[in-house]
Design an enzyme around this catalytic site. Structure first.
Site, mmCIF file in Angstrom:
data_model
loop_
_atom_site.group_PDB
_atom_site.id
_atom_site.type_symbol
_atom_site.label_atom_id
_atom_site.label_comp_id
_atom_site.label_asym_id
_atom_site.label_seq_id
_atom_site.Cartn_x
_atom_site.Cartn_y
_atom_site.Cartn_z
ATOM 1 N N ILE A 184 -8.572 9.507 7.843
ATOM 2 C CA ILE A 184 -9.906 10.014 7.511
ATOM 3 C C ILE A 184 -10.907 8.924 7.886
ATOM 4 C CG2 ILE A 184 -11.367 11.004 5.710
ATOM 5 C CD1 ILE A 184 -8.729 12.574 6.205
ATOM 6 N N TYR A 194 0.839 -1.204 0.000
ATOM 7 C CA TYR A 194 0.000 0.000 0.000
ATOM 8 C C TYR A 194 0.877 1.259 0.000
ATOM 9 C CZ TYR A 194 -3.460 3.483 1.433
ATOM 10 O OH TYR A 194 -4.261 4.605 1.490
ATOM 11 N N LYS A 221 1.113 4.126 -3.103
ATOM 12 C CA LYS A 221 0.807 5.552 -2.978
ATOM 13 C C LYS A 221 2.021 6.409 -3.374
ATOM 14 C CE LYS A 221 -3.504 5.277 -1.887
ATOM 15 N NZ LYS A 221 -4.547 5.771 -2.801
#
Ligand code: NDP
Length: 249
Positions: free
Chosen positions: A175, A143, A147
């Site tokens: 978030i 991951y 990114k």
């Protein structure tokens, strides 16, 4: 009013849904996609395309549907993403294919599909990167790397396809969406992990999908016309703190 279409990938929930709703509220024509059927809560004005961004044919189809329905695409938001919590040693070939396929190739696929018309007519691409693409979250190896790819691709598109196309990335911190809840659930003590993470936020709270949607809509707007090739951290100050703990002083 701007009549060109906005494509938002992964618009069914979380950050993507907040972005869809923000553009709809501005009166924009929105095309949203996800792997599932049209979500029941989706605004009726939104063109829903059931598609998997990791497949290049699906990416082409999303852009074709947007052009058929609305004429041209002015904004592309590459939001679709997944995470798998594993180190390199734990990761399988299937993990690589899934995470890189969606987060990296999916972003690439949509950019490649939309760029030929965008370089003619102008437009803005906003990619969802992550603070994890700048500093390594533990046990999120593929991951994190996916990114970092998104951040690099963002700069390349800005350099190669300006001035007609602007391309920026938004790098969210924590978030509160299904993705963040899943990550906390992996901790030994999820409640303690959450409290610890919260204490590290100078803003005094976790982020909400709307915090990211506001930034995306601003980057797509003419107010951001001189901004391209940038990666904007939106994390409530989380990564501003020194990594040194107060006990060292
Ligand atoms: P969610 O898991 O809540 O939503 C992800 C969305 O992407 C869903 O709509 C999902 O729909 C869609 N999606 C996943 N795979 C595909 C695919 N192959 N093709 C099309 N759509 C797909 O995630 P968030 O809202 O939390 O995250 C959105 C983005 O923000 C991601 O790129 C994520 O990496 C990034 N981000 C999020 C952070 C957070 O704290 N939440 C932090 C940093 C970055 P479906 O499964 O139905 O296809």
């Amino acid at each position: 009013m701007n009549r060109s279409a906005v494509i938002v990938t992964g618009g069914s929930r979380g950050i993507g849904l907040a972005i869809v709703e923000k553009f709809v509220a501005q009166g924009r024509q929105v095309v949203a996609c996800g792997r599932g059927v049209r979500p029941r809560h989706m605004d009726p004005s939104v063109e829903w395309v059931q598609a998997d961004v990791s497949k290049s044919d699906d990416a082409t189809y999303i852009v074709e549907r947007a052009v058929q329905r609305f004429g041209r695409v002015g904004v592309l938001v590459n939001n679709a993403g997944i995470q798998i919590e594993k180190t390199v040693m734990e990761s399988t070939d299937a993990d690589w294919d899934e995470v890189m396929g969606i987060n990296a190739r999916g972003t690439f696929n949509l950019c490649r599909a939309v760029l030929p018309s965008m370089v003619q007519c102008g437009g803005s691409i906003i990619n969802l990167g992550s603070i994890s693409g700048q500093t390594a979250d533990p046990s999120m190896a593929i991951y994190n790397a996916s990114k970092a790819f998104v951040h690099g691709l963002t700069r390349s598109i800005a350099v190669d396809h300006g001035p007609r196309v602007r391309c920026n990335a938004v790098c969210p911190g924590w978030i509160m969406t299904a993705m963040a809840e899943d990550a906390f659930a992996m901790a030994e003590n999820p409640e303690r992990a959450k409290a610890d993470a919260l204490a590290r936020h100078p803003a005094g709270r976790f982020g909400q999908p709307d915090d990211i949607a506001e930034t995306v809509v601003w980057l797509a707007s003419d107010a951001a016309r001189f901004i391209t090739g940038q990666c904007f951290v939106v994390d409530g100050g989380l990564t501003s703190a020194s990594p040194l703990q107060p006990r060292f002083f």
